[in-house]
Structures are given as C-alpha cells and as structure tokens.
Design a protein around this motif. Structure first.
Motif, mmCIF file in Angstrom:
data_model
loop_
_atom_site.group_PDB
_atom_site.id
_atom_site.type_symbol
_atom_site.label_atom_id
_atom_site.label_comp_id
_atom_site.label_asym_id
_atom_site.label_seq_id
_atom_site.Cartn_x
_atom_site.Cartn_y
_atom_site.Cartn_z
ATOM 1 N N LEU A 273 -4.130 -14.301 -5.446
ATOM 2 C CA LEU A 273 -4.558 -13.005 -4.885
ATOM 3 C C LEU A 273 -5.401 -13.201 -3.634
ATOM 4 O O LEU A 273 -6.272 -14.075 -3.585
ATOM 5 N N HIS A 274 -5.126 -12.369 -2.622
ATOM 6 C CA HIS A 274 -5.965 -12.291 -1.422
ATOM 7 C C HIS A 274 -6.455 -10.857 -1.302
ATOM 8 O O HIS A 274 -5.648 -9.915 -1.348
ATOM 9 N N ILE A 275 -7.765 -10.656 -1.168
ATOM 10 C CA ILE A 275 -8.363 -9.321 -1.085
ATOM 11 C C ILE A 275 -8.906 -9.112 0.324
ATOM 12 O O ILE A 275 -9.573 -9.992 0.880
ATOM 13 N N THR A 276 -8.619 -7.954 0.896
ATOM 14 C CA THR A 276 -9.176 -7.601 2.201
ATOM 15 C C THR A 276 -9.909 -6.270 2.112
ATOM 16 O O THR A 276 -9.566 -5.400 1.307
ATOM 17 N N PHE A 277 -10.919 -6.135 2.942
ATOM 18 C CA PHE A 277 -11.686 -4.894 3.083
ATOM 19 C C PHE A 277 -11.642 -4.496 4.561
ATOM 20 O O PHE A 277 -11.806 -5.339 5.447
ATOM 21 N N SER A 278 -11.424 -3.202 4.831
ATOM 22 C CA SER A 278 -11.540 -2.711 6.208
ATOM 23 C C SER A 278 -11.923 -1.240 6.175
ATOM 24 O O SER A 278 -12.166 -0.675 5.101
ATOM 25 N N HIS A 279 -11.956 -0.616 7.335
ATOM 26 C CA HIS A 279 -12.449 0.758 7.444
ATOM 27 C C HIS A 279 -11.377 1.803 7.178
ATOM 28 O O HIS A 279 -11.687 2.992 7.088
ATOM 29 N N ASP A 280 -10.071 1.379 7.082
ATOM 30 C CA ASP A 280 -9.037 2.381 6.825
ATOM 31 C C ASP A 280 -7.801 1.726 6.206
ATOM 32 O O ASP A 280 -7.779 0.513 5.930
ATOM 33 N N ASP A 281 -6.786 2.540 5.986
ATOM 34 C CA ASP A 281 -5.544 2.102 5.361
ATOM 35 C C ASP A 281 -4.616 1.539 6.436
ATOM 36 O O ASP A 281 -4.073 2.280 7.257
ATOM 37 N N TYR A 282 -4.423 0.231 6.437
ATOM 38 C CA TYR A 282 -3.607 -0.398 7.475
ATOM 39 C C TYR A 282 -2.142 0.029 7.396
ATOM 40 O O TYR A 282 -1.393 -0.111 8.375
ATOM 41 N N THR A 283 -1.700 0.549 6.252
ATOM 42 C CA THR A 283 -0.302 0.984 6.117
ATOM 43 C C THR A 283 -0.065 2.365 6.713
ATOM 44 O O THR A 283 1.082 2.760 6.922
ATOM 45 N N ALA A 284 -1.151 3.101 6.961
ATOM 46 C CA ALA A 284 -1.017 4.481 7.431
ATOM 47 C C ALA A 284 -1.465 4.678 8.869
ATOM 48 O O ALA A 284 -1.187 5.714 9.466
ATOM 49 N N HIS A 285 -2.176 3.708 9.416
ATOM 50 C CA HIS A 285 -2.695 3.854 10.773
ATOM 51 C C HIS A 285 -2.242 2.687 11.635
ATOM 52 O O HIS A 285 -1.920 1.611 11.129
#
Length: 651
Positions: A273-285
């Motif tokens: 498993l690789h977990i990422t955190f960011s400020h928004d949904d990379y699949t939608a923006h």
C-alpha cells in the motif's frame, strides 16, 4: 394603461424577456420590494406582475414615469423596460431613475454607482447633448456620440465577457448604449467605464456617457482609458479577508454528509500500500500537483501496490485544527469511496502483513489535521515517509508567499513589519505550528522538485526533517533542431495555461493590448479557457492523463517563438516552463518566479528580465525578436517524467 391581461397572457415574448434579463437588477428589486417571498424569483415576479404594479426593475429606470411620459407605450399595454431596451433608447425616449434609488443605495452604499449624476452643465470638447433623466441625470446620446462609440465598440469582446447579453439575442451595441454602460460594462478590452468615471469625477458629475467623452475629448486631453494603478490594485481591492475564507471552508465542511463506514471495508484487506495526502481529489481536478499524484499512483499500481488517496472533502486554505470539522474524501486505486471522518478511516486500516510494501507521501497538508494524519498512518503501520514541497504552505498560510496576493514576500521573519502588513500574517503561526506537529510525530524526508526550492525552504524554516532531496518532476532529453520558420512572419508570443492573475495573465494581457497594432508580434493564448480581454488568438489546449504532452505538442505545431511566463509567485517547479522549452519556445520570465527564473537563466532556454517595465522595453525596442525560433536556431526536446515518490521507494 390598458387593462391587465390574465396572468398566462402577461408572460413576455422571448425576445423581450431576454432583453430584460440582461439589465434587470435582482438585488435592487428584492431589497426595495420586501413583500416578495424568499423562494420567489425576482425576475419572474417582475415580468409576470411587477411591471403591472409599477415596480422598477433597476435603480436607473422608473416604470411609472416611463409609461407616463410615453402614453403610446402605456396605451398598447407594452412592458416598458423591454420597450426602452429594444426600441425606446434608439427613438430618443428619456428615462428617469427609480424613486427608490436613494433608499436602496442608502442600504448598500454607492458601490459602482458612487458617481451619482447631477445636472449637466456642459463638458469641454463635447457638444452638449440633449439631457436625459437616465440614472438621475445621464445624457441622451447624440448622433456624434453614437458614431464615435460604434467605431471603437468591440462586439465580439462584449458578447464574450457578457454571456447574458449573448444569450438574450440583443444587439450588443444597442445593449451597451441603452444599459450596459450604466451597469459598468466595458465596450472593449482597452476601456473601463468604472475606472474612467472614478478617475475623472468632472466627467462623472456631468452625467455624460464616459466612453463618448473619452473618444471625443478625453483621449486628446491625455486622460487614461483605464486605471493606471494596475491589476495589483484591483486584486487588493477585491481581497477577501483570510478569516472569511476560513469561515467559509469550515461551513462547507460542516455541510458534508458522511457515507456509511461500511464503504471503507476494502481498506482492511490491503497488503502492499502507498498512501498519499493532498488538498483535493486528483481524479476530479486538473493541474500540476494533481498530475503528479496521478503519475505517482500509476507507478505504484504498476508494481502491484494499492494506492489510497486522502483529501479534505471540503477545501480549506490552511492546516485544520483538531476541533474543526474535517471530513476526508477517500479514493482507492482511482475509485471514490465517499467522504468519511478521519476516525473512521483510521479504524478501517490495518498494519498489513509482515513484509508488506508500505509507504506514504504528503503532497499537501492543507485541510488536514496533522495529528489525525499521523494517527491514520500509524494505523497503517507507517511512521516514515515523504513530504513534498509543491508550494510553501509549510512556511506560511499564504502558501504562494505573495504579500496580499500581489507581491513576492520572500518569507520575512514572522514578527517583522513586512509580515504584519500582510493579510496572511496573523495566520502564519497557526500554519507553522500545524506542520511542526506533523514533523515531530513522523520521520519525514522533504522532497523538492527543484534545488532552488529546496534551498529556499531550508533557509526559511527549521522544521525537523529526517532528510531532504531534490527530485525534478521532469527533465529534458534533446530530440533535435526545430523545423525552420519563415523569415518574414511576426514573432509568436504565447501565454500558456489558464488566464489567472497568479500565473501572470494580466502582464501578458496588458502587453498584448499595448502592442496589438505592432506588426512585429502575434499573440497567442494556449489553454483551457479563453479570456477575450486580451487580443490574442486562443487555442484550446489541456494536458490530461491521456495526453500529458498536449501543451508541448501545440507549442511545436504552432511554432511558438516565445512563451511569456510571468507568475507572481515563486514556482517550485513549473511544468509549463518545461513544456515551452520542449516545444522549442524561449521562456521569458521575471526574477521572482522561483524555479522558472532558475530554469530560464540558461541562455539556451530563455531570459530573465528585471521587471515589467524592462519587459515592455524589450518588446518596444525589438530586442525580444532575437529570440525567434529562426534566429536562435531552436531545438526541441522530449520530457522525461519522474515517478515522484515511486522513484524514492525501492521496488
């Protein structure tokens, strides 16, 4: 006036309705007619019943007085506002302001109408036109005025920036002459109605049409068509208080409805498993950071490693405090599992089996609670990972390091006067403290996409990183010489991307306007959304996961000579700069653009100019022509993309 018709017969003709909709003021209507039910549409009420009750559609138009002074309109039972907009103004009919205008502006302040309209006493250089009572003393245009305005009116621009007028079907010039200028709409990209009236109170006092005055008198007198204060003044004037932005974000977070925790059941069965955190949904923006997360996800999944992405379900401009609402959006291998509380995500995760390949990367902490983030990672058996510098949110709440959104601040000491005059200053301590909690709880290796970014970060923070490394998002691999271009064509100057202030669109726009008639230059805009305020040929270009090289290919196909990249903020990397160079264009930028300046300082790549005045001089003097593809024998490149965190984790 004719007897009122049945309600079903009062619905106006479509053309009349479209005309009204472009000039109707719903805020005024609802404010002065307080008997309207909250759920009722103001325009619908006016067109069905309001005009028959002598209600006024805008501050500058009195329904009752128009019908009184035009008995032929009243006798025919014609709705007066559409009559004036479509026919009356061309027939020279006068209008009077609403009797409720003063009361309304007493409530809301004068705003765009602060110039008022006292009696006309004549204006230098203008033949005194017949006085109208529009907007409390505005002037009825003479044929001379109309001819002058028509000659320099840009119908294409007007319709592009006023889609409601385009949809109405009204002639754009007619709309501007009848109502548009009163509403502060501009006749072309080079003239601002509001700026001209604000900068010339003598003109405002006469009530003369501002564009007519400028064309027939003001231009010869040396008056400016637009404010000389520049776009930065406009940005500051519209700057929304940071506390209001934060309050809006918290309110939005409270409105999020959480999905049942059962939807998180797949998280319990994950191994590698690789977990990422960011400020928004990379699949939608779309955007540079989103492309980075997508590329990182693809690399890990290609190795058979699952990818879990967590982001705030409602965007927040800064790190979240423990007592603030913070639902998380959850995406597993590109599929959304809905919004959930951080505790539910933590409860759903397990450490995984012995020997499982597990890793994490924090691409942005905006909207995340640092302690909840560390707790989620602990539940997955993780404590050491990567922290990416896609911006400078770990240094300040103003993560672009722009003082009041207009000027690079270079991250001065938190207790300095320079920090004290910035809107983000009061929130800097909160932002720093949140990141410090994260770094204290986790063993983080800081990863910067450029050396200049890493060096700056090290010099302006003492966060306890376990290590630091610079890993560019892309490198250039030479592909060969670019095709030769014609010797006699103008220099093609392009802006790349969305037309935003942050990325320097106003700098490009103003340059294009000033040099619009210069045959040495042709201006192009390559991006996802046009802005007709700049005289530049628009080409729709958007880089996507399926077409990551779309911008590079367009630059090459259009034979762009120069890409003007003038971001206000210091870029940590800039895919756009690399796309420009890969496509054979020279990169022109300013000194505060971070890695763009570092990249363009190579004479084979571009030029770094001292300021915007130097930029204009380089174009006016013609020095910039030396950067044509032909003269510098341009070369093209392939971009080799990194796998981001995947390149730092042993397969």
């Amino acid at each position: 006036m004719a007897a009122p018709a049945p309600v079903e017969d009062r619905i106006l003709a479509e053309a009349d309705l479209r005309a009204i909709s472009t000039a109707f003021d719903p805020d005024f209507y609802r404010a002065v007619y307080t008997d309207l039910p909250a759920e009722m549409d103001a325009l619908w009420h006016y067109r069905v019943a309001g005009w028959l009750e002598a209600r006024d559609p805008a501050t500058w138009f009195s329904t009752a007085r128009y019908l009184e002074e035009n008995p032929d309109v009243a006798a025919a039972g014609i709705e007066p506002f559409s009559h004036y907009l479509r026919r009356g103004h061309r027939e020279g009919r006068d209008v009077r302001p609403s009797r409720l205008m003063s009361a309304y502006y007493g409530q809301v302040g004068w705003g765009a109408h602060e110039w008022g309209y006292p009696a006309f006493d004549g204006a230098p250089g203008l033949a005194p036109p017949r006085r109208s009572r529009a907007a409390g003393g505005a002037l009825l245009l003479t044929d001379e005025h109309r001819a002058a305005i028509a000659a320099e009116f840009d119908a294409h621009y007007y319709l592009a920036v006023n889609p409601d007028v385009a949809q109405s079907g009204m002639d754009p010039l007619d709309h501007f002459l009848a109502a548009g200028w009163i509403e502060g709409r501009d006749p072309n990209a080079r003239f601002s109605v509001r700026d001209y009236l604000a900068d010339n109170p003598d003109v405002a006092a006469t009530g003369v049409h501002p564009f007519a005055h400028y064309l027939l008198a003001g231009r010869a007198e040396g008056r400016a068509a637009k404010s000389q204060l520049g776009f930065r003044y406009d940005v500051i004037a519209r700057l929304k208080p940071v506390e209001d932005r934060l309050a809006d974000a918290l309110a939005a977070a409270q409105r999020v409805r959480l999905d049942p925790p059962e939807r998180l059941a797949p998280l319990a069965d994950l191994g590698d498993l690789h977990i990422t955190f960011s400020h928004d949904d990379y699949t939608a923006h779309s955007g540079g950071l989103q492309m980075c997360v997508r590329r990182e996800s693809e690399r890990f999944m290609a190795r058979g490693v699952d990818h879990l992405h967590l982001f705030p379900a409602a965007f927040s401009p800064m790190v979240r405090l423990a007592d603030e609402p913070g639902p998380l959006g959850v995406v597993l291998n590109g599929h959304r599992l809905g919004p959930h509380g951080a505790a539910a995500v933590q409860a759903a995760l397990t450490p995984g089996s012995v020997g499982a390949r597990r890793s994490f990367a924090i691409h942005s902490l905006l909207g995340h609670d640092p302690d909840a983030t560390a707790d989620i990672l602990a539940a997955a058996g993780l404590s050491a990972g990567f922290f990416w510098l896609h911006d400078f949110a770990s240094v300040c709440a103003g993560f672009h390091l722009l003082r009041n959104d207009v000027e690079d601040c270079a991250a001065p000491p938190r207790d300095s006067a320079a920090c004290g005059v910035c809107a983000y200053g009061p929130f800097r301590a909160r932002q720093e403290a949140g990141h410090r909690r994260l770094f204290d709880r986790l063993a983080l290796t800081v990863v910067a996409p450029s050396q200049v970014t890493l060096d700056f970060w090290r010099a302006h923070t003492d966060l306890p990183a376990r290590g630091a490394v610079a890993l560019p998002h892309a490198t250039l691999k030479p592909r060969g010489p670019a095709p030769q271009t014609a010797a006699d064509r103008p220099l093609r100057v392009a802006y790349l991307g969305m037309p935003t202030v942050l990325k320097g669109w106003p700098v490009f726009r103003d340059l294009a306007i000033r040099l619009a008639e210069d045959p040495r230059y042709a201006f192009l805009h390559l991006g996802g959304q046009p802005d007709p305020s700049a005289p530049a040929a628009f080409h729709a270009v958007v880089a996507t996961g399926d077409r990551p090289r779309a911008m590079q290919e367009a630059i090459e196909a259009l034979e762009v000579d120069v890409a003007l990249l003038w971001p206000l903020c210091r870029e940590t990397f800039s895919f756009t700069a690399y796309e420009a160079a890969a496509g054979g264009a020279a990169v022109i930028t300013g000194p505060d653009s971070g890695n763009v300046a570092a990249f363009a300082s190579d004479p084979a790549i571009g030029r770094v100019l001292a300021d915007e005045a130097t930029l204009l001089q380089a174009f006016q003097g013609g020095e910039i022509v030396a950067l044509s593809r032909r003269k510098r024998k341009a070369r093209v490149f392939d971009q080799v993309y990194s796998g981001l965190s995947a390149d730092l984790v042993t397969p």
